[in-house]
Write an enzyme that holds these catalytic residues in place. Structure first.
Site, PDB file in Angstrom:
ATOM      1  N   GLU A 185       0.804  -1.236   0.000  1.00 40.55           N
ATOM      2  CA  GLU A 185       0.000   0.000   0.000  1.00 40.55           C
ATOM      3  C   GLU A 185       0.830   1.276   0.000  1.00 40.55           C
ATOM      4  O   GLU A 185       0.601   2.207   0.765  1.00 40.55           O
ATOM      5  CB  GLU A 185      -0.957  -0.031   1.209  1.00 40.55           C
ATOM      6  CG  GLU A 185      -1.855  -1.235   1.240  1.00 40.55           C
ATOM      7  CD  GLU A 185      -2.796  -1.256   2.438  1.00 40.55           C
ATOM      8  OE1 GLU A 185      -2.770  -0.324   3.249  1.00 40.55           O
ATOM      9  OE2 GLU A 185      -3.561  -2.227   2.557  1.00 40.55           O
ATOM     10  N   GLU A 301      -5.858 -10.776  -1.342  1.00 36.09           N
ATOM     11  CA  GLU A 301      -6.681 -10.590  -0.129  1.00 36.09           C
ATOM     12  C   GLU A 301      -8.177 -10.566  -0.475  1.00 36.09           C
ATOM     13  O   GLU A 301      -8.958  -9.833   0.100  1.00 36.09           O
ATOM     14  CB  GLU A 301      -6.284  -9.295   0.589  1.00 36.09           C
ATOM     15  CG  GLU A 301      -4.822  -9.220   0.933  1.00 36.09           C
ATOM     16  CD  GLU A 301      -4.468  -8.012   1.763  1.00 36.09           C
ATOM     17  OE1 GLU A 301      -5.375  -7.398   2.375  1.00 36.09           O
ATOM     18  OE2 GLU A 301      -3.283  -7.662   1.817  1.00 36.09           O
TER      19      GLU A 301
END
Ligand code: XIL
Length: 411
Positions: A185, A301
């Protein structure tokens, strides 16, 4: 006496949505949008039928793909039935907390100079004992940092701390890891940098090159592991996701142009059941561009939040399953896609119960297995996506899954 009504599943579904509109739980527009999601390309209501038998990992492996899931030491070590179901369905384990600097009740980094590998070692041993691939998540992130981090790390010591962390953690499991999410991220466009980078302590203390540094140290610590960049918000046909796809592609281009040892992109793929702005072509084009850099693609995910969906579980499960199926049929069309990992296997342990709870308090139903470890339509959707996926590399192709032609509608 309950009146037996011979209505088709289609009728039952429509009734479900229709009844919700009548009850005021849904607007007509929402019902129309949700009903469209449940239909397939030619407007037929999807039945999510799937050939009986093989587990998700077997169906994936038959096409040269990996299926796995995140899980926690606390859940695998305390519940034998869950551990058995995990091993039955999954070919890869991602420790949800145990490789983070600090997450949940696990503290891999108790102090700036110490490591506690107890839980991570248990997870690595569990994977080894059950012939599971193992993925580390994540070496460098701006979240899940230990309590001492903010008061300790500064411009002077940040590089030494980062290098030592990666060398020690990745180095402790050299040869055991299928893959590492090296950097997680790092893109955040609302931080308004021209390079799109998120303003994190790592960026503040080390500058943009912290990303390349992390990959180089990880590659040196474990030359066998697949090293990937991991991020979310890359999935939908929205201005924000389109802009983030462009920024991530530019980051990957920059890294590759400098010879950085990055091998893949991780799509977190935290989907929303009520998000209708999905464009398979745009996603496939993005994945093709990533693959053109010589990178593999991993869905890392995957889950589908149902927080804004009707409470009716029959309707909710179908919409969640449709989201899984639509997304994966687009991703698995890309030959560079090598695997699909869900962020959890069972609703019993999903992070979404805390992160995205339903306003009505109903238990979330986001993952392939329900809280009682029973397969849901989401499981069917994953199974159908693997069954329909093109075969990958021939040498990985294991015995083709021979369905017994007896389709087994999952009720
Ligand atoms: C989350 C875990 O699921 C939580 O249990 C933990 O408390 C915080 O981290 N994106 C990520 C993952 O990259 O690392 C996050 O995992 C979920 C969102």
């Amino acid at each position: 006496m309950h009146k037996t009504c011979f209505i088709t599943r289609r009728r039952a579904l429509w009734l479900g949505l229709g009844a919700l509109v009548t009850a005021g739980d849904l607007t007509r527009d929402m019902a129309k949008c949700l009903s469209q999601k449940i239909q397939d390309m030619d407007g037929q209501e999807r039945d999510f039928k799937v050939a009986r038998g093989a587990s998700l990992k077997e169906r994936a492996a038959a096409k040269g793909l990996i299926y796995g899931a995140a899980s926690r030491y606390d859940d695998l070590s305390s519940n034998a039935e869950f551990a058995d179901r995990f091993v039955e369905e999954c070919g890869l384990l991602v420790p949800e907390w145990e490789f983070k600097w600090s997450a949940g009740n696990k503290l891999l980094r108790p102090t700036p100079d110490s490591f506690n590998f107890t839980a991570a070692d248990w997870m690595a041993k569990f994977a080894r004992n059950h012939n599971l691939l193992l993925q580390g998540q994540t070496l460098v992130w701006h979240e899940s940092l230990p309590p001492w981090f903010e008061d300790t790390v500064n411009r002077k010591n940040a590089e030494q701390l980062l290098v030592k962390h990666i060398e020690t953690v990745a180095g402790s499991y050299t040869g055991q890891m299928h893959s590492w999410a090296v950097v997680n991220e790092a893109i955040k466009l609302s931080d308004r940098r021209s390079d799109g980078l998120r303003k994190t302590p790592w960026l503040e203390f080390l500058g943009p090159d912290y990303i390349e540094l992390a990959f180089r140290v990880a590659a040196s610590a474990d030359p066998q592991a697949l090293l990937f960049y991991n991020d979310f918000g890359l999935d939908y046909d929205t201005p924000a996701d389109e802009a983030k796809r462009t920024a991530v592609l530019r980051l990957l281009e920059r890294l590759k142009s400098r010879g950085t040892p990055v091998h893949a992109l991780g799509l977190q793929a935290h989907l929303s059941g009520d998000e209708s702005r999905f464009n398979a072509r745009k996603l496939r084009n993005f994945l093709h561009d990533v693959a053109s850099l010589g990178l593999k693609i991993l869905v890392t995910e995957l889950d589908v939040t149902d927080k804004n969906l009707p409470e009716n579980t029959g309707v909710r499960d179908r919409i969640v399953a449709a989201a899984y199926e639509d997304y994966l049929s687009a991703v698995l069309d890309e030959p560079a896609a090598i695997g699909v990992l869900t962020w959890g296997l069972s609703d019993r342990y999903t992070w979404l119960s805390e992160f995205a709870p339903r306003a009505d308090g109903a238990p979330v139903r986001s993952l392939p297995l329900d809280a009682e470890l029973k397969r849901k339509l989401a499981w069917n959707a994953l199974a159908r996506a693997f069954d329909r996926a093109p075969v990958r590399d021939a040498h990985l192709k294991v015995k083709e899954h021979k369905s017994d032609n007896k389709s087994d509608f999952f009720v």
